[in-house]
Design a protein around this motif. Structure first.
Motif: not given
Length: 188
Positions: A88, A68, A19-20, A75, A15-16, A72, A12, A116
Motif C-alpha cells: 500500500v 480509491n 490507507t483507508t 498500488n 497497511q490497508a 488501487f 497487508w 514498494y
C-alpha cells in the motif's frame, strides 16, 4: 504466537487500514505543507516502469480527495517487481511527485526503478548488493520510490526534490536515479 504464514496477511491488513483511514479522514492530514501540494482541482501522474515495461497515466486525486480506484491501480503498478507482492503506497508520495513535476515544469512520465519492496526482497537485496539498501527501508512501507525523469538532468531532479523539503532525497548518479520518500527531511 501465530504461525509465520499469517504475517504477510496481517501486514497487508494493517497497511490497508492505514490507507483507508487516510482516505476516509483527509482533513486530518491537512497541514500547511499538505495544502500547498494540492495545487488545482485534479492531480495526475504518469509512469513507465523500467523493470516490468508497464505504463500508467491517471488522475489520482481531485481537490482534497484521493481516488480509491486510482490508488488501487497505483498500488498494483508500483508492486515489488521481484516478487509481485503488492503493498500500500503512501498517497503523500504521489503528492510529492506531482509537486516535483510542477516544480520542474515537466510533463514526461516518471521512470520508476523501484517502489514498494517486500521485506524479503529488501533483505535479499541487502545481502547481495554492496551497500545502498537500508535495513529498515521506507520502500517496505510504500513510502519511497526510485525515479528519473527523461529530459531532466538527474542533478536537476535531485535539486528540485531537495528544494521541496517534503522528505528524504537520495542521489545515485552512477545508477541513474533519485530516491524520494515521505520520511524525515534528509539527503545523501
Amino acid at each position: 504466537m501465530n504461525p509465520p504464514h499469517h504475517a504477510p496477511r496481517r501486514r497487508w491488513l494493517r497497511q490497508a487500514a492505514t490507507t483507508t483511514l487516510a482516505l476516509a479522514l483527509p482533513g486530518l492530514a491537512s497541514s500547511a505543507r499538505a495544502a500547498s501540494l494540492n495545487s488545482g482541482p485534479e492531480r495526475a501522474l504518469a509512469f513507465a516502469h523500467t523493470h516490468t515495461g508497464e505504463r500508467l497515466s491517471l488522475v489520482y486525486a481531485v481537490g482534497d480527495h484521493y481516488l480509491n480506484d486510482s490508488l488501487f491501480s497505483l498500488n498494483h503498478f508500483l508492486r515489488d517487481h521481484y516478487s509481485g507482492e503488492q503493498g500500500v503506497m503512501d498517497p503523500r508520495l504521489f503528492d510529492l511527485l506531482h509537486r516535483l513535476r510542477l516544480e520542474l515544469g515537466a510533463s514526461q512520465n516518471f521512470e520508476v526503478i523501484s517502489a514498494y519492496r517486500s521485506p524479503s526482497t529488501n533483505e535479499h537485496l541487502r545481502a547481495t548488493r554492496a551497500g545502498g539498501v537500508a535495513k529498515r527501508s521506507l520502500h517496505m512501507d510504500g513510502r519511497a520510490m526510485d525515479i528519473r525523469l527523461p529530459g531532466v538532468p538527474l542533478a536537476d531532479l535531485r535539486q528540485a526534490a531537495l528544494s521541496l523539503r517534503l522528505g528524504g532525497v537520495g542521489y545515485y548518479p552512477r545508477e541513474q536515479f533519485v530516491h524520494v520518500d515521505t520520511g524525515p527531511v534528509r539527503h545523501w
